[in-house]
Each structure stands twice: as C-alpha cells, then as structure tokens.
Design an enzyme around this catalytic site. Structure first.
Site, PDB file in Angstrom:
ATOM      1  N   ASP A  61      -2.963 -34.037  82.240  1.00 54.72           N
ATOM      2  CA  ASP A  61      -2.638 -35.446  82.462  1.00 54.72           C
ATOM      3  C   ASP A  61      -3.746 -36.351  81.916  1.00 54.72           C
ATOM      4  O   ASP A  61      -4.895 -36.273  82.358  1.00 54.72           O
ATOM      5  CB  ASP A  61      -2.477 -35.616  83.990  1.00 54.72           C
ATOM      6  N   GLY A  87       4.226 -40.672  77.316  1.00 54.71           N
ATOM      7  CA  GLY A  87       5.014 -41.008  76.129  1.00 54.71           C
ATOM      8  C   GLY A  87       4.300 -41.865  75.104  1.00 54.71           C
ATOM      9  O   GLY A  87       4.908 -42.369  74.165  1.00 54.71           O
ATOM     10  N   ASP A 101       5.391 -42.772  85.608  1.00 50.25           N
ATOM     11  CA  ASP A 101       5.873 -41.957  86.730  1.00 50.25           C
ATOM     12  C   ASP A 101       7.233 -42.407  87.269  1.00 50.25           C
ATOM     13  O   ASP A 101       7.490 -43.591  87.434  1.00 50.25           O
ATOM     14  CB  ASP A 101       4.881 -42.031  87.893  1.00 50.25           C
TER      15      ASP A 101
HETATM   16  C1  GLA Z   1      -0.112 -39.220  87.144  1.00 47.55           C
HETATM   17  C2  GLA Z   1       1.076 -38.360  86.736  1.00 47.55           C
HETATM   18  C3  GLA Z   1       1.825 -37.920  87.972  1.00 47.55           C
HETATM   19  C4  GLA Z   1       0.888 -37.148  88.888  1.00 47.55           C
HETATM   20  C5  GLA Z   1      -0.328 -38.006  89.226  1.00 47.55           C
HETATM   21  C6  GLA Z   1      -1.375 -37.211  89.976  1.00 47.55           C
HETATM   22  O1  GLA Z   1       0.295 -40.426  87.729  1.00 47.55           O
HETATM   23  O2  GLA Z   1       1.918 -39.049  85.863  1.00 47.55           O
HETATM   24  O3  GLA Z   1       2.942 -37.120  87.626  1.00 47.55           O
HETATM   25  O4  GLA Z   1       0.502 -35.964  88.250  1.00 47.55           O
HETATM   26  O5  GLA Z   1      -0.937 -38.521  88.060  1.00 47.55           O
HETATM   27  O6  GLA Z   1      -2.534 -37.935  90.207  1.00 47.55           O
END
Ligand code: GLA
Length: 502
Positions: free
Chosen positions: A264, A305, A326
């Site tokens: 991430d 994205g 998200d």
């Molecule tokens: C980001 C990701 C989420 C999750 C959080 C965890 O927001 O997009 O899917 O993994 O981090 O902190």
C-alpha cells in the site's frame, strides 16, 4: 446592556487571550497493540487568532496553511507534501487537554495533552524526494490465473485484528463453506507490524505473537495467509513499512509462510517523487524481492489507481492493483466505484493480472441484501478479486448465500478472464455483459434508481443473435430459450443476473 469602549476592549482581549492559550506543543498517544505511537500538534496562534503550526502523525506531516482560533475553539487546513493535498481539522481545548477531529469525521476525536506552552518552531522543509528510473519488467509469478478470492481484515476490523480473530475467521471459513466456495486467502491488513530487531528484521506487534505458527494453522485448514505492507517508511495506519528493507521483508514473509502481499503506497509518497517511473521502480523492487523469496506470493498493488497503474501493474510483477480510493459500506460508495470508475480498464485485466475495485463490504451492515447482491454481481462481472470483508464468525445465512452463490462465483472465476463492460444504459437502467470461456455471456440487468424498474438486455447490445438458453443466477432457475432481448423487473438498487448460453 451596552458595553463601554473599555468593556469591549477587555472582551476582545479575553478572546485573544483565550485563543493564545492554544499556542504550544500538544501530544496524543495511541496505544493498544504493544506499541505506543505518538502524534504531535504544534499550534501557534497570533493576536488576531490566525493559526500556524503543524500536525505530525506516524505516517504523515500536515503543515498548517490556514486556520483560525476563537477562544478555545479552532480549525485549520493541513497540507501534506504527499497524499490527499489538503485536510481540514477542527478542535477544542479544555484546560490542558485538547480534542482534535478531521472534518467529515467528527465522531472520531483524538485527545491531546499539552506538553509545552512555548511557541513551536516551524517545520524544516521536507527532504528532497527520490527519483528512480523505470525498471526492467519483472517476470510474471504465474499466480492468480483467476481473480484471487479470500477474506481481508480491514473493512470490518481495522486496527482490531489479531491472531485470535484470524484463527477464528479461518475456522469459520471452513465451517461455513466459504473455503469450499473458493475463498482461500485469509489476509491480514494493516496494524500487524511491530518494530525491527537489531538486524532490521521486521517483527509482528503484540497482537500477533507467532506469525509462523499462525501461518501453519491457516495452512492446515487448507487456506492461505496474506499480509500487508507499504513501499514507504510507514503504512497508512502509521506502522512500520518496508522502505529500504524490501528484500529482507520478502524473505521474512516467505519464512513465515505468507502467500499474499498487499503493498500500500501510503507514506511512500513522502519519500518518492510522484512520477510513474519512480512508482513503478518502487513496486518492481518488491515484485523482484517476492520472486526471489523462494515462495509463491500473490502480489497486490494498492496505490488507488494513480498514474495509469493498469498500463504497468503487471510489468512490475503485480497480480492485481487497486483502481480507486477506499470503498465504504454504503450504496453511494460501492455503486460509484463499481459502475462509474471501472469502465475503460477492462483492457488491462486477464489471467494473472486484475483490476481491483477494492474489497467486498457484503455483510457489514451498511447496505441492504439487494444492494449486496448488486455488489457481488457487479464485482463478478468485473472479474474483480473477491475478498470478503465482513465478520465471518457471525455471518447470517442470507449474507452467506450471497457470498457463496456458486453460479455467480463461476462468472467471477471464468477462465477466459475477460472483464465485463457496460453494454447499454438508459437512465438508471444499466446492462453489463462479460464473455465467458464456454462461448456464453454473463449479463447483469442493474437498476440504480430509487424505484423498481423494467430493465432490458438487447441481444444486439451484447453482440449475439438468435435464440439462447437463459438462466437466472440468483433465482437458480432456467428461463427457457430467448430470442432478441430479455426483460426483467428489477428492484431499486438491485440486479437480475443471467447466464446466456452460447
Ligand atoms: C489504505 C488502503 C486500505 C487499508 C488501509 C490500512 O487506506 O487503501 O484498503 O489497507 O490503508 O491502513
């Protein structure tokens, strides 16, 4: 009562004095998983109530670019050198304590305590960011020939995931038929990370006493274990990331028996230049490290994205990549991601590399069962990864039926691997279709409107003609041989999902 001019001056002075009380350094401690992490809020309020300073969290730094204080109440705009450009915060002090919240999330307040009343020093300018050259392609790992299926902790548990929850979810997946329906990965999202030891090896925090034992447990159930990290120094929740430890972390995970990594971007934006070549190189670094780890590990990119990830996600070794920000457990969020933000990306999906519209919210309670059926149908037509995000330990039979509908899952897992697209739209009525390996089509008749409506799939829009056997995949019933078009009455926010035979 009329105030004298002296009275007005005193009142003004009091207001200013109240405002100036906010000036100083304030800290908040976040504990609960064996780690204590600190947030620092530095406020500098001038005589006119103008607010300056900064907010430091483990994962980010917001410089205050504008703000006002009046008495004990204040707001400010924080700007980051990375991530979403600006955030608005509000707060109120009471004596030596202060409560801070982010706009739009008043319910979640963080309590700070004053540590000094001195005027804070301004932040030094951010260090220059690293630019990297576009990397050579990473060899495909051969995994995820169909979209990955499993469970992920984030949507439901967020920080509350621990060893016991993961074991209980694995037990539940076996007991309730999720595993046998194809959901194999049990993925731990953010907040498992602890500190690094003296040689830099990343350890789990107190919530996960023994990762290898946990992996063994999950594997014994016929399931696989997934984990989460960031190419940056910190994860989105502020835990340790893999920056400058990529190969070492990949090796650690392989030793534990990890089968899936979600990687991430988060604080990587603070250290890497915001260009495509650099981001590719940062992701390729981990792609290469996973390949070299000696274990088959599905590689999931999560960078929301940005920078045309579909164009290069597979080339850096990715098996899937997030396409948006998200998801939330709300109709507006799910339908916006599914219907509005996926079109045009279908060319990037195929066996081994998939667009990821984010994890499922089915069963989390914010949508109706009708809406969750739409969620499941649309994700399957999109050839999306199916990662359940609910508490499978107390799932209702209705939700389980949605998640384990074998006919809909077969669409998602179709070996041709072609992502579906919208073939027609009339107002709130949309028809989506996906070609299947056996020459047939999966078709969704969706109604995004607020009232029940008739939705029609025209054979010509799908690109077929003549009579075809039609089957309703939620009713589990044949609808006979149909020529030309198929119409159905679809509930508000609902779907009728069909398989049209060759
Ligand atoms: C980001 C990701 C989420 C999750 C959080 C965890 O927001 O997009 O899917 O993994 O981090 O902190």
């Amino acid at each position: 009562m009329k105030l004298s001019s002296t009275g007005i001056a005193i009142a003004a002075l009091c207001a200013v004095a109240g405002a100036q009380n906010l000036t100083g350094r304030w800290t908040a401690r976040i504990a609960g998983d064996g780690l204590t992490r600190e947030m620092v809020l530095a406020l500098d309020v001038d005589a006119s109530g103008h607010v300056a300073g900064y907010l430091q969290t483990p994962q980010s730094e917001d410089r205050i670019v504008d703000g006002r204080a009046s008495g004990s109440v204040f707001w400010f705009i924080g700007e980051r050198d990375a991530g979403p450009p600006q955030r608005i915060y509000g707060g109120e002090a009471q004596g030596e304590k202060l409560q801070l919240f982010a706009a739009g999330n008043r319910a979640q307040k963080t309590e700070f305590a004053r540590v000094s009343a001195d005027r804070p020093q301004p932040l030094p300018p951010p260090p220059p960011k690293v630019s990297l050259a576009a990397p050579p392609p990473v060899a495909p790992n051969g995994l995820a020939q169909t979209p990955p299926m499993g469970w992920n902790s984030w949507n439901k548990f967020q920080r509350k995931v621990d060893d016991q929850v993961v074991r209980e979810i694995a037990d539940a997946m076996v007991k309730d038929g999720m595993r046998d329906a194809g959901y194999l990965y049990v993925n731990i999202d953010d907040t498992w990370e602890g500190a690094r030891d003296a040689s830099g090896v990343l350890l789990p925090n107190a919530k996960f006493p023994d990762m290898r034992a946990l992996a063994d447990y999950v594997h014994r159930k016929g399931l696989r274990l997934g984990i989460y990290s960031s190419p940056g120094p910190k994860t989105c929740a502020g835990y340790e990331g893999s920056y400058q430890h990529e190969a070492q972390d990949a090796k650690t995970w392989a030793e534990w028996g990890i089968d899936y990594l979600k990687y991430d971007w988060c604080s990587a934006a603070r250290v890497y230049a915001p260009d495509q070549a650099t981001m590719q190189a940062a992701y390729a670094k981990m792609g290469t490290a996973l390949l070299a780890s000696g274990r088959s590990i599905v590689y999931s990119l999560c960078q929301y994205g940005m920078l045309d990830v579909g164009e290069w996600g597979a080339k850096v070794g990715g098996n899937l990549w997030r396409t948006t920000d998200d998801i939330g457990d709300r109709w507006v969020s799910m339908q916006n991601i599914g219907f509005n933000l996926q079109s045009g990306r279908e060319k990037y999906a195929g066996p081994g590399h998939w667009n990821d519209p984010d994890m499922l919210e089915i069963g989390n309670g914010g949508m109706s069962d009708t809406e969750y059926r739409t969620h499941m149908s649309l994700w399957s037509l999109l050839a999306a990864p199916l990662l359940a995000g609910n508490d499978l330990r107390d799932v209702t039979p209705g939700i389980l039926e949605i998640l384990t509908n074998k006919e809909v899952i077969a669409v998602d897992q179709d070996p041709l691997g072609k992502q579906g697209t919208r073939v027609s739209r009339q107002g709130d009525a949309e028809v989506w279709a996906r070609p299947l390996a056996d020459g047939g089509y999966a078709v969704g008749l969706f109604n995004r409107g607020a009232a029940e409506a008739k939705v029609t799939a025209q054979w010509s829009d799908i690109g077929i003609s003549g009579a075809h056997a039609v089957r309703d995949l939620w009713a589990h019933a044949g609808r006979g041989a149909v020529s030309g078009a198929y119409s159905a009455t679809v509930p508000s926010h609902g779907v009728v999902m069909l398989k049209i035979a060759k």
